[in-house]
Design an enzyme around this catalytic site. Structure first.
Site, short mmCIF file in Angstrom:
data_model
loop_
_atom_site.label_atom_id
_atom_site.label_comp_id
_atom_site.label_asym_id
_atom_site.label_seq_id
_atom_site.Cartn_x
_atom_site.Cartn_y
_atom_site.Cartn_z
N GLU A 70 16.70 70.18 83.19
CA GLU A 70 15.70 70.69 83.98
C GLU A 70 16.19 71.81 85.11
O GLU A 70 17.29 71.60 85.44
CB GLU A 70 14.92 69.37 84.51
CG GLU A 70 15.60 68.56 85.58
CD GLU A 70 14.72 67.31 85.89
OE1 GLU A 70 14.52 67.44 87.06
OE2 GLU A 70 14.49 66.68 85.02
N ARG A 78 16.63 59.73 84.12
CA ARG A 78 17.46 61.25 84.08
C ARG A 78 17.45 61.49 83.03
O ARG A 78 17.80 60.85 81.87
CB ARG A 78 18.63 61.28 84.85
CG ARG A 78 18.77 60.89 86.42
CD ARG A 78 18.24 61.96 87.12
NE ARG A 78 18.42 61.98 88.55
CZ ARG A 78 17.40 61.72 89.33
NH1 ARG A 78 15.95 61.39 88.72
NH2 ARG A 78 17.32 61.58 90.60
N HIS A 86 8.98 66.34 86.27
CA HIS A 86 9.36 65.40 87.31
C HIS A 86 8.34 64.89 88.56
O HIS A 86 8.73 65.48 89.48
CB HIS A 86 10.67 66.16 87.87
CG HIS A 86 11.58 65.21 88.07
ND1 HIS A 86 12.96 65.27 87.86
CD2 HIS A 86 11.46 63.85 88.74
CE1 HIS A 86 13.68 64.25 88.41
NE2 HIS A 86 12.96 63.43 88.93
#
Length: 318
Positions: A267, A238, A285
């Site tokens: 993000e 993360r 991602h």
């Protein structure tokens, strides 16, 4: 029983859900806003949310007695959900561990290789039409085989990365983790208690820890300063585990060799300064972006929803 799926999902998942529930699929790939989350809690029995759908305390405060009794999260990470606030409102939370392990570990190795061998820089060179042919000192990078890999977080994903790196590339494995691990498949892996010592002794550091209040900005300026000047930082966990501003400063100063990132602190916002760093590989991602993996994740989330519907224990409670 009414089920809201907050993003379009693979057909196999939707078919499985529709066989058991009255399904509504939200047709946007953007995160839900506050009003959408409130409406979902009030109008549906089960919600299948995912990353970005921030079911935080203020949402439950605005809907203290929701109709929904389960958030069947699509994904293993659930830091976007305030689990304590959900439970206080009578809402259970589940996730999808296991289904993501191999795909995320594969993506970590992808980033390790891309960053070590400067693959993204090379592709940009070719696409720009600036490549003038092979020469002996072009884009010299790090030879990954036989190097030392430091892993921050040695759960399922951390162990899967370690096995690929050790048995595939002959890398020595060191790690820090929250709890003691029995690693019979990796008997030579060295557990360490000091994060900075791990970072100082590793050629590549991979972040594979969960996002918690304790891991927020765990990788800060001091941790980055402990790294060797050639060493690489890889993050497939993360974004907010890494102090992004400190990482940008280290990349700009070239005090570390480079970074490979699949996640970002805020993000989908990626700072212009980070984008400008040639020594960073930046992916959107992609950790689990294989059809079969996303389908498995979705089917696992539906299985949690079905268990709730039938009054059985959740297979994957959090």
């Amino acid at each position: 029983m009414r089920l809201l799926i907050t993003r379009p999902l693979p057909d196999a998942v939707l078919d499985a859900a529709r066989a058991e529930f009255d399904v509504t699929v939200r047709d946007s790939n953007l995160p839900m806003d506050h009003d959408e989350m409130l409406a979902a809690l009030r109008e549906f029995d089960v919600i299948l949310p995912t990353l970005g759908d921030r079911f935080q305390a203020e949402v439950f405060a605005a809907c203290p007695t929701p109709r929904a009794k389960l958030l069947a999260n699509f994904g293993v990470g659930y830091n976007h959900i305030d689990v304590a606030a959900a439970r206080a409102a009578g809402v259970a939370v589940s996730n999808t561990p296991g289904a993501v392990t191999d795909a995320t570990a594969d993506l970590a190795l992808t980033l390790m290789l891309m960053t070590a061998r400067r693959a993204a820089e090379g592709e940009r060179l070719v696409r720009a039409g600036d490549w003038q042919g092979w020469h002996p000192t072009q884009l010299l990078g790090l030879h990954m085989s036989g190097k030392t890999l430091g892993i921050v977080g040695m759960g399922r994903i951390g162990q899967a990365i370690a096995k690929r790196a050790h048995f595939g590339f002959g890398m020595a494995i060191r790690y820090v983790t929250r709890s003691k691990r029995d690693l019979p498949e990796l008997p030579e892996a060295q557990g360490m208690t000091d994060l900075h010592a791990l970072m100082a002794s590793s050629d590549i550091v991979v972040i594979a820890a969960p996002a918690t209040p304790e891991t927020h900005h765990m990788i800060n300026a001091e941790a980055l300063a402990a790294m060797q000047s050639h060493a690489l930082l890889i993050n497939i966990a993360r974004g907010d585990i890494v102090d992004e501003a400190a990482l940008i400063a280290a990349l700009e100063a070239r005090s570390i060799g480079g970074a490979g990132l699949d996640v970002y602190e805020f993000e989908p916002e990626v700072p212009a300064r980070l984008i400008a760093c040639e020594n960073a590989v930046l992916l959107p991602h992609l950790g689990t972006n294989a059809l079969e993996v996303r389908s498995q994740m979705g089917l696992m989330a539906v299985a949690n929803a079905l268990a709730h519907k039938q009054g059985r224990p959740l297979p994957n409670p959090v």
